[in-house]
Design a protein around this motif. Structure first.
Motif, PDB file in Angstrom:
ATOM      1  N   UNK A   1      49.116 -32.899 130.487  1.00  0.00           N
ATOM      2  CA  UNK A   1      48.786 -33.991 129.561  1.00  0.00           C
ATOM      3  C   UNK A   1      49.441 -35.294 130.027  1.00  0.00           C
ATOM      4  N   UNK A   2      50.702 -35.207 130.462  1.00  0.00           N
ATOM      5  CA  UNK A   2      51.394 -36.393 130.963  1.00  0.00           C
ATOM      6  C   UNK A   2      50.746 -36.961 132.205  1.00  0.00           C
TER       7      UNK A   2
ATOM      8  N   UNK B   1      61.422 -32.961 124.713  1.00  0.00           N
ATOM      9  CA  UNK B   1      62.002 -34.200 125.242  1.00  0.00           C
ATOM     10  C   UNK B   1      61.361 -34.564 126.576  1.00  0.00           C
ATOM     11  N   UNK B   2      61.164 -33.572 127.427  1.00  0.00           N
ATOM     12  CA  UNK B   2      60.562 -33.816 128.736  1.00  0.00           C
ATOM     13  C   UNK B   2      59.131 -34.339 128.582  1.00  0.00           C
ATOM     14  N   UNK B   3      58.364 -33.690 127.731  1.00  0.00           N
ATOM     15  CA  UNK B   3      56.976 -34.116 127.520  1.00  0.00           C
ATOM     16  C   UNK B   3      56.890 -35.522 126.933  1.00  0.00           C
ATOM     17  N   UNK B   4      57.918 -35.944 126.188  1.00  0.00           N
ATOM     18  CA  UNK B   4      57.901 -37.273 125.568  1.00  0.00           C
ATOM     19  C   UNK B   4      58.187 -38.391 126.570  1.00  0.00           C
TER      20      UNK B   4
ATOM     21  N   UNK C   1      63.734 -48.825 129.327  1.00  0.00           N
ATOM     22  CA  UNK C   1      65.078 -48.528 128.821  1.00  0.00           C
ATOM     23  C   UNK C   1      65.072 -47.311 127.902  1.00  0.00           C
ATOM     24  N   UNK C   2      64.108 -47.234 127.013  1.00  0.00           N
ATOM     25  CA  UNK C   2      64.029 -46.057 126.154  1.00  0.00           C
ATOM     26  C   UNK C   2      63.777 -44.807 126.991  1.00  0.00           C
ATOM     27  N   UNK C   3      62.958 -44.927 128.015  1.00  0.00           N
ATOM     28  CA  UNK C   3      62.708 -43.797 128.910  1.00  0.00           C
ATOM     29  C   UNK C   3      63.998 -43.363 129.603  1.00  0.00           C
ATOM     30  N   UNK C   4      64.870 -44.309 129.920  1.00  0.00           N
ATOM     31  CA  UNK C   4      66.150 -43.967 130.547  1.00  0.00           C
ATOM     32  C   UNK C   4      67.033 -43.171 129.579  1.00  0.00           C
ATOM     33  N   UNK C   5      67.082 -43.592 128.322  1.00  0.00           N
ATOM     34  CA  UNK C   5      67.822 -42.811 127.327  1.00  0.00           C
ATOM     35  C   UNK C   5      67.208 -41.411 127.202  1.00  0.00           C
ATOM     36  N   UNK C   6      65.900 -41.372 127.182  1.00  0.00           N
ATOM     37  CA  UNK C   6      65.180 -40.105 127.034  1.00  0.00           C
ATOM     38  C   UNK C   6      65.469 -39.151 128.194  1.00  0.00           C
ATOM     39  N   UNK C   7      65.466 -39.674 129.413  1.00  0.00           N
ATOM     40  CA  UNK C   7      65.689 -38.787 130.564  1.00  0.00           C
ATOM     41  C   UNK C   7      67.129 -38.280 130.592  1.00  0.00           C
ATOM     42  N   UNK C   8      68.045 -39.037 130.036  1.00  0.00           N
ATOM     43  CA  UNK C   8      69.413 -38.528 129.912  1.00  0.00           C
ATOM     44  C   UNK C   8      69.479 -37.387 128.899  1.00  0.00           C
ATOM     45  N   UNK C   9      68.712 -37.489 127.837  1.00  0.00           N
ATOM     46  CA  UNK C   9      68.612 -36.395 126.868  1.00  0.00           C
ATOM     47  C   UNK C   9      67.992 -35.164 127.526  1.00  0.00           C
ATOM     48  N   UNK C  10      66.947 -35.377 128.312  1.00  0.00           N
ATOM     49  CA  UNK C  10      66.302 -34.268 129.024  1.00  0.00           C
ATOM     50  C   UNK C  10      67.315 -33.572 129.930  1.00  0.00           C
TER      51      UNK C  10
ATOM     52  N   UNK D   1      66.321 -32.265 140.352  1.00  0.00           N
ATOM     53  CA  UNK D   1      65.187 -33.199 140.323  1.00  0.00           C
ATOM     54  C   UNK D   1      65.353 -34.197 139.181  1.00  0.00           C
ATOM     55  N   UNK D   2      65.872 -33.746 138.055  1.00  0.00           N
ATOM     56  CA  UNK D   2      66.126 -34.663 136.944  1.00  0.00           C
ATOM     57  C   UNK D   2      67.164 -35.717 137.341  1.00  0.00           C
ATOM     58  N   UNK D   3      68.126 -35.328 138.182  1.00  0.00           N
ATOM     59  CA  UNK D   3      69.093 -36.316 138.680  1.00  0.00           C
ATOM     60  C   UNK D   3      68.391 -37.401 139.480  1.00  0.00           C
ATOM     61  N   UNK D   4      67.478 -37.003 140.359  1.00  0.00           N
ATOM     62  CA  UNK D   4      66.704 -37.975 141.125  1.00  0.00           C
ATOM     63  C   UNK D   4      65.838 -38.824 140.202  1.00  0.00           C
ATOM     64  N   UNK D   5      65.168 -38.177 139.257  1.00  0.00           N
ATOM     65  CA  UNK D   5      64.288 -38.899 138.332  1.00  0.00           C
ATOM     66  C   UNK D   5      65.086 -39.883 137.472  1.00  0.00           C
TER      67      UNK D   5
END
Length: 172
Positions: A22-23, A92-95, A107-116, A144-148
């Motif tokens: 979906x993403x 969280x990942x899908x969001x 910026x919100x995506x950056x907060x979100x990826x830290x939550x992920x 991979x999340x670290x890279x992302x």
């Protein structure tokens, strides 16, 4: 093992990919011109690599969830809390994609990826306690999340007003 015994495993592998597929639609819709015109670090994977990598990672963590479900007696045993945390991580990942590519809110995506990342680390640890292999499967996902996260941070830092870039593209 019979075919019907594999259905829960196959379902567990497919589940995380549903949000990924979906993403992908949201991402493709917003690559041009918006994303392509953002300043991005020179060292990054090519756009075409993200789909296959995420598919492999999602399939791996899905399989890990199946191992924990099976070994930890499902939602009636010690797997309950780790599986709830895993579900939180998936949501969280899908969001992230709709926030980054849809809303274009870096910026919100950056907060979100830290939550992920935090929920992925917690899930991997809790999975390890039930089935060590399941915890190990989370290591590539967390890497991979670290890279992302670094990419998201770099893009947010270097593009303080990404919506202006999009408006400027439309006026040229």
């Amino acid at each position: 093992m019979s075919y019907s015994a594999n259905i829960p495993m196959i379902g567990a592998i497919i589940l995380p990919n549903i949000g990924g597929f979906a993403g992908g639609f949201i991402t493709r819709k917003n690559l041009r011109p918006w994303y392509e015109n953002l300043k991005k670090p020179d060292v990054r994977p090519p756009n075409w690599a993200f789909g296959p990598v995420w598919t492999a990672l999602y399939s791996g963590i899905g399989y890990a969830s199946y191992l924990v479900y099976k070994e930890g007696s499902g939602f009636d045993g010690p797997a309950k809390l780790p599986l709830i945390l895993y579900g939180t991580n998936l949501i969280a990942n899908w969001a992230w994609t709709p926030i980054f590519f849809g809303a274009k809110d870096l910026k919100l995506a950056l907060y979100e990826i830290n939550l992920i990342t935090a929920t992925a680390i917690g899930t991997g640890y809790m999975f390890f306690k039930i089935k060590p292999l399941a915890g190990y499967i989370f290591i590539p996902y967390i890497a991979w999340l670290g890279l992302a996260t670094w990419l998201n941070y770099s893009i947010a830092r270097d593009n303080p007003s990404p919506r202006i870039v999009e408006i400027e593209d439309k006026t040229e």
